[in-house]
Design an enzyme around this catalytic site. Structure first.
Site, PDB file in Angstrom:
ATOM      1  N   LEU A  35       0.825  -1.291   0.038  1.00 51.11           N
ATOM      2  CA  LEU A  35       0.101   0.113   0.143  1.00 51.11           C
ATOM      3  C   LEU A  35       0.961   1.245  -0.138  1.00 51.11           C
ATOM      4  N   PHE A  80       3.294  -8.485  -9.736  1.00 51.06           N
ATOM      5  CA  PHE A  80       3.008  -6.828 -10.153  1.00 51.06           C
ATOM      6  C   PHE A  80       3.576  -5.829  -9.447  1.00 51.06           C
ATOM      7  N   GLU A  83       7.413   0.143  -8.345  1.00 52.78           N
ATOM      8  CA  GLU A  83       7.296   1.600  -8.258  1.00 52.78           C
ATOM      9  C   GLU A  83       7.186   1.622  -9.921  1.00 52.78           C
ATOM     10  N   THR A 124       7.801  -5.075 -18.475  1.00 54.78           N
ATOM     11  CA  THR A 124       7.219  -3.805 -19.280  1.00 54.78           C
ATOM     12  C   THR A 124       7.974  -3.749 -20.745  1.00 54.78           C
ATOM     13  N   ASP A 125       7.188  -3.044 -21.656  1.00 51.27           N
ATOM     14  CA  ASP A 125       7.760  -2.691 -22.947  1.00 51.27           C
ATOM     15  C   ASP A 125       9.018  -1.918 -22.795  1.00 51.27           C
ATOM     16  N   GLU A 126       8.898  -1.255 -21.562  1.00 57.25           N
ATOM     17  CA  GLU A 126      10.001  -0.041 -21.636  1.00 57.25           C
ATOM     18  C   GLU A 126      11.350  -0.498 -21.410  1.00 57.25           C
ATOM     19  N   TYR A 149      13.331   4.187 -14.233  1.00 59.29           N
ATOM     20  CA  TYR A 149      11.981   3.011 -13.788  1.00 59.29           C
ATOM     21  C   TYR A 149      12.241   1.769 -14.972  1.00 59.29           C
ATOM     22  N   LYS A 153      13.348  -2.020 -13.904  1.00 59.60           N
ATOM     23  CA  LYS A 153      12.442  -3.269 -14.520  1.00 59.60           C
ATOM     24  C   LYS A 153      13.240  -4.419 -15.145  1.00 59.60           C
ATOM     25  N   ASN A 179      -1.156   0.270 -20.316  1.00 63.10           N
ATOM     26  CA  ASN A 179      -2.378  -0.358 -20.226  1.00 63.10           C
ATOM     27  C   ASN A 179      -3.216   0.941 -19.788  1.00 63.10           C
ATOM     28  N   LEU A 189      -1.016   9.030 -17.669  1.00 62.95           N
ATOM     29  CA  LEU A 189      -1.538   9.943 -18.852  1.00 62.95           C
ATOM     30  C   LEU A 189      -3.196  10.086 -18.979  1.00 62.95           C
ATOM     31  N   VAL A 205       0.790  18.624 -21.661  1.00 63.26           N
ATOM     32  CA  VAL A 205       1.218  17.685 -22.513  1.00 63.26           C
ATOM     33  C   VAL A 205       2.916  17.968 -22.823  1.00 63.26           C
ATOM     34  N   ARG A 213       2.486   5.267 -27.723  1.00 59.12           N
ATOM     35  CA  ARG A 213       2.308   4.389 -26.753  1.00 59.12           C
ATOM     36  C   ARG A 213       1.396   3.511 -27.562  1.00 59.12           C
ATOM     37  N   ASN A 248       0.230  10.569 -28.162  1.00 56.58           N
ATOM     38  CA  ASN A 248      -0.493  10.946 -27.158  1.00 56.58           C
ATOM     39  C   ASN A 248      -1.410  12.156 -27.364  1.00 56.58           C
TER      40      ASN A 248
HETATM   41  P1  NAD Z   1       0.651   0.778 -10.118  1.00 52.29           P
HETATM   42  O1  NAD Z   1       1.350   1.838  -9.534  1.00 52.29           O
HETATM   43  O2  NAD Z   1      -0.854   1.057  -9.982  1.00 52.29           O
HETATM   44  O3  NAD Z   1       0.481  -0.306  -8.615  1.00 52.29           O
HETATM   45  C1  NAD Z   1       1.683  -0.873  -7.836  1.00 52.29           C
HETATM   46  C2  NAD Z   1       1.427  -1.692  -6.717  1.00 52.29           C
HETATM   47  O4  NAD Z   1       2.340  -2.350  -6.222  1.00 52.29           O
HETATM   48  C3  NAD Z   1       0.514  -0.705  -5.762  1.00 52.29           C
HETATM   49  O5  NAD Z   1      -0.539  -1.440  -4.912  1.00 52.29           O
HETATM   50  C4  NAD Z   1       1.796  -0.688  -4.623  1.00 52.29           C
HETATM   51  O6  NAD Z   1       1.198  -0.319  -3.370  1.00 52.29           O
HETATM   52  C5  NAD Z   1       2.184  -1.860  -4.800  1.00 52.29           C
HETATM   53  N1  NAD Z   1       3.909  -1.996  -4.290  1.00 52.29           N
HETATM   54  C6  NAD Z   1       4.763  -1.355  -4.821  1.00 52.29           C
HETATM   55  N2  NAD Z   1       5.813  -1.385  -3.965  1.00 52.29           N
HETATM   56  C7  NAD Z   1       5.609  -2.662  -3.242  1.00 52.29           C
HETATM   57  C8  NAD Z   1       6.440  -3.378  -2.410  1.00 52.29           C
HETATM   58  N3  NAD Z   1       7.762  -3.118  -2.328  1.00 52.29           N
HETATM   59  N4  NAD Z   1       5.904  -4.460  -1.688  1.00 52.29           N
HETATM   60  C9  NAD Z   1       4.546  -4.759  -2.276  1.00 52.29           C
HETATM   61  N5  NAD Z   1       3.819  -3.958  -2.976  1.00 52.29           N
HETATM   62  C10 NAD Z   1       4.264  -2.777  -3.484  1.00 52.29           C
HETATM   63  O7  NAD Z   1       1.045  -0.191 -10.909  1.00 52.29           O
HETATM   64  P2  NAD Z   1       0.231  -0.800 -12.268  1.00 52.29           P
HETATM   65  O8  NAD Z   1       0.271   0.201 -13.549  1.00 52.29           O
HETATM   66  O9  NAD Z   1      -0.695  -1.698 -11.769  1.00 52.29           O
HETATM   67  O10 NAD Z   1       1.915  -1.804 -12.701  1.00 52.29           O
HETATM   68  C11 NAD Z   1       1.814  -3.161 -12.165  1.00 52.29           C
HETATM   69  C12 NAD Z   1       3.062  -3.870 -12.990  1.00 52.29           C
HETATM   70  O11 NAD Z   1       2.734  -3.748 -14.262  1.00 52.29           O
HETATM   71  C13 NAD Z   1       4.088  -3.189 -12.521  1.00 52.29           C
HETATM   72  O12 NAD Z   1       5.205  -4.028 -12.330  1.00 52.29           O
HETATM   73  C14 NAD Z   1       4.454  -2.350 -13.873  1.00 52.29           C
HETATM   74  O13 NAD Z   1       5.803  -2.056 -13.863  1.00 52.29           O
HETATM   75  C15 NAD Z   1       4.119  -3.342 -14.877  1.00 52.29           C
HETATM   76  N6  NAD Z   1       3.467  -2.476 -16.091  1.00 52.29           N
HETATM   77  C16 NAD Z   1       2.576  -1.409 -15.927  1.00 52.29           C
HETATM   78  C17 NAD Z   1       2.108  -1.034 -17.266  1.00 52.29           C
HETATM   79  C18 NAD Z   1       1.092   0.101 -17.209  1.00 52.29           C
HETATM   80  O14 NAD Z   1       0.818   0.849 -18.348  1.00 52.29           O
HETATM   81  N7  NAD Z   1       0.316   0.372 -16.066  1.00 52.29           N
HETATM   82  C19 NAD Z   1       2.582  -1.313 -18.671  1.00 52.29           C
HETATM   83  C20 NAD Z   1       3.680  -2.168 -18.473  1.00 52.29           C
HETATM   84  C21 NAD Z   1       3.979  -2.816 -17.097  1.00 52.29           C
HETATM   85  P1  TYD Z   2       2.724   7.616 -18.597  1.00 51.47           P
HETATM   86  O1  TYD Z   2       1.417   7.503 -18.414  1.00 51.47           O
HETATM   87  O2  TYD Z   2       3.443   8.155 -17.536  1.00 51.47           O
HETATM   88  O3  TYD Z   2       3.182   6.267 -19.192  1.00 51.47           O
HETATM   89  P2  TYD Z   2       4.716   5.751 -19.581  1.00 51.47           P
HETATM   90  O4  TYD Z   2       5.444   7.220 -19.525  1.00 51.47           O
HETATM   91  O5  TYD Z   2       5.007   4.760 -18.628  1.00 51.47           O
HETATM   92  O6  TYD Z   2       4.672   5.687 -20.842  1.00 51.47           O
HETATM   93  O7  TYD Z   2       2.871   8.570 -19.926  1.00 51.47           O
HETATM   94  C1  TYD Z   2       2.552   8.318 -21.051  1.00 51.47           C
HETATM   95  C2  TYD Z   2       2.817   9.295 -22.155  1.00 51.47           C
HETATM   96  O8  TYD Z   2       2.142  10.279 -21.908  1.00 51.47           O
HETATM   97  C3  TYD Z   2       4.215   9.466 -22.079  1.00 51.47           C
HETATM   98  O9  TYD Z   2       4.794   9.717 -23.455  1.00 51.47           O
HETATM   99  C4  TYD Z   2       4.413  10.635 -21.425  1.00 51.47           C
HETATM  100  C5  TYD Z   2       3.118  11.488 -21.842  1.00 51.47           C
HETATM  101  N1  TYD Z   2       2.645  12.264 -20.483  1.00 51.47           N
HETATM  102  C6  TYD Z   2       2.223  13.471 -20.965  1.00 51.47           C
HETATM  103  O10 TYD Z   2       2.409  14.231 -22.021  1.00 51.47           O
HETATM  104  N2  TYD Z   2       1.768  14.565 -19.936  1.00 51.47           N
HETATM  105  C7  TYD Z   2       1.603  14.146 -18.716  1.00 51.47           C
HETATM  106  O11 TYD Z   2       1.222  14.891 -17.737  1.00 51.47           O
HETATM  107  C8  TYD Z   2       2.101  12.661 -18.179  1.00 51.47           C
HETATM  108  C9  TYD Z   2       1.798  12.200 -16.909  1.00 51.47           C
HETATM  109  C10 TYD Z   2       2.530  11.925 -19.481  1.00 51.47           C
END
Ligand code: NAD
Ligand code: TYD
Length: 346
Positions: A35, A80, A83, A124-126, A149, A153, A179, A189, A205, A213, A248
């Site tokens: 949390l 999952f 950070e 992640t794709d990143e 970040y 990963k 996602n 975003l 922006v 993306r 974007n």
């Molecule tokens: P999020 O930030 O919404 O959720 C992360 C969760 O992990 C939170 O509930 C947080 O409390 C928990 N957490 C963080 N550090 C922790 C720790 N040390 N121990 C236990 N719990 C901890 O993230 P999300 O967007 O749901 O992403 C989930 C996973 O998917 C991540 O590993 C992220 O790298 C990966 N991912 C996300 C996306 C995306 O678009 N959101 C895309 C590709 C990969």
């Molecule tokens: P984000 O949701 O932070 O995901 P990621 O950086 O992991 O792809 O950002 C998605 C895209 O949107 C990225 O190109 C950065 C851009 N962005 C903005 O232009 N303005 C914003 O306020 C944020 C948070 C992201």
């Protein structure tokens, strides 16, 4: 099947837990989450009393609590917990290294000790870095992370590979594109733009807004993870994507149009340092080998998403104000007292 989901109070984890509990009658879920600011138990409020769901507050970097939760006997782990916000990693990389690298290491050690049959790493794709205009990376692309970040990963991915190779841990790594959908913390975003537009605030922006993306609707990703749990091959990496990278600015203008808000809310701001220009993945391996394919096209998914945030403005407002943080104290503290050391409810 009993599955430990780490980070299940976050965006994708909470959608995955809901998907599994609603779609699979024989699945039990233990949600292990620290949390942090992005962990929001209100995402799972409707499932809190489900007899096949258990929440345990814990940190994946803490070997003792990881061992305690694993001692209850598990069939699989989906990791999952991480950070996740690139901008925060640019401000301060240390928590990313701690949770994403040391946390994954701690979980892998426990997976080895408890001989867990399947470990799924949510990567992640990143980790592949920025893609050129015509690139679409496959799983054998050399990793080239560009932000703190993505570097954290990628380090975790290497550890997973090392544990599979050295100790025979049955691990699968999933690399997914961005996602979007319900319950995403409104610093990313899409929910940020929807929230600001609803309040009539400027939409920041970065740079020229032409970064792309490869947006995937979260429900499609949950189906992909479920599919990998069932038939994925240990030792493999699978990319997951929609295969339709979108700029974007196109995303932002679509949101404004859906909400009936003017484009004058768009405010170009200083670009993110080291901003990756484009992400694009080839997910044909997952499609070919496991028969998964995305079902929700962007036009439909963004419509559902905008609708969800519009109808759940209380969730949004509580997430933005920080009020969601008292949910745990109000609902879980007493319940957790009845959670024994062995990890079973008394
Ligand atoms: P999020 O930030 O919404 O959720 C992360 C969760 O992990 C939170 O509930 C947080 O409390 C928990 N957490 C963080 N550090 C922790 C720790 N040390 N121990 C236990 N719990 C901890 O993230 P999300 O967007 O749901 O992403 C989930 C996973 O998917 C991540 O590993 C992220 O790298 C990966 N991912 C996300 C996306 C995306 O678009 N959101 C895309 C590709 C990969
Ligand atoms: P984000 O949701 O932070 O995901 P990621 O950086 O992991 O792809 O950002 C998605 C895209 O949107 C990225 O190109 C950065 C851009 N962005 C903005 O232009 N303005 C914003 O306020 C944020 C948070 C992201």
């Amino acid at each position: 099947m009993k599955i430990l989901v780490t980070g299940g109070a976050g965006f994708i984890g909470s959608n995955f837990i809901r998907h599994m509990l609603l779609e699979c009658n024989d699945v039990e879920i233990v949600n292990f989450d620290k949390l942090t600011y992005s962990g929001n138990l209100e995402n799972l409020a409707d499932l809190a009393e489900n007899s096949r769901y258990q929440f345990v507050r814990g940190d994946i970097t803490d070997a003792t609590s990881v061992a305690e939760v694993m001692a209850q006997g598990l069939d699989a782990i989906v990791n999952f917990a991480a950070e996740t916000h690139v901008d925060r990693s640019i401000e301060n990389a240390a928590p990313f290294l701690h949770s994403n690298v040391m946390g994954t290491l701690t979980v892998l050690e426990a997976v080895r000790k408890f001989r867990i049959k399947l470990f799924i790493q949510i990567s992640t794709d990143e980790v592949y870095g920025s893609a050129g205009a015509n690139d679409s990376f496959t799983e054998d692309q050399i990793l080239d992370p560009r932000s703190p970040y993505s570097a954290s990963k990628a380090a975790a991915d290497h550890l997973v590979n090392a544990y599979a190779h050295t100790y025979g841990v049955a691990a699968i790594t999933l690399r997914c594109t961005n996602n979007y959908g319900p319950y995403q913390f409104p610093e990313k975003l899409i929910p940020l733009m929807i929230a600001n537009a609803l309040e009539g605030k400027p939409l920041p922006v970065y740079g020229d807004g032409m970064q792309e993306r490869d947006w995937l609707y979260v429900e499609d990703y949950c189906r992909a993870i479920a599919c990998v749990l069932k038939t994925g091959k240990p030792g493999e990496v699978y990319n997951v994507s929609s295969g339709t990278p979108t700029a974007n600015l196109v995303v932002i203008k679509t949101i404004l149009k859906m909400l009936g808000k003017p484009e004058s809310l768009i405010q170009f701001v200083t670009d993110r340092p080291g901003h990756d220009r484009r992400y694009s993945l080839d997910s044909s391996k997952l499609r070919r080998e496991l028969g998964w394919k995305p079902e929700v096209i962007f036009e439909e998914g963004i419509g559902r998403t905008v609708d969800w945030y519009r109808k759940n403005q209380l969730w949004l407002q509580r997430a933005r104000s920080g009020e969601y943080r008292n949910y745990y104290e109000r609902h879980y503290t007493r319940r957790e007292e009845t959670f024994t050391k062995a990890g079973t409810k008394s």
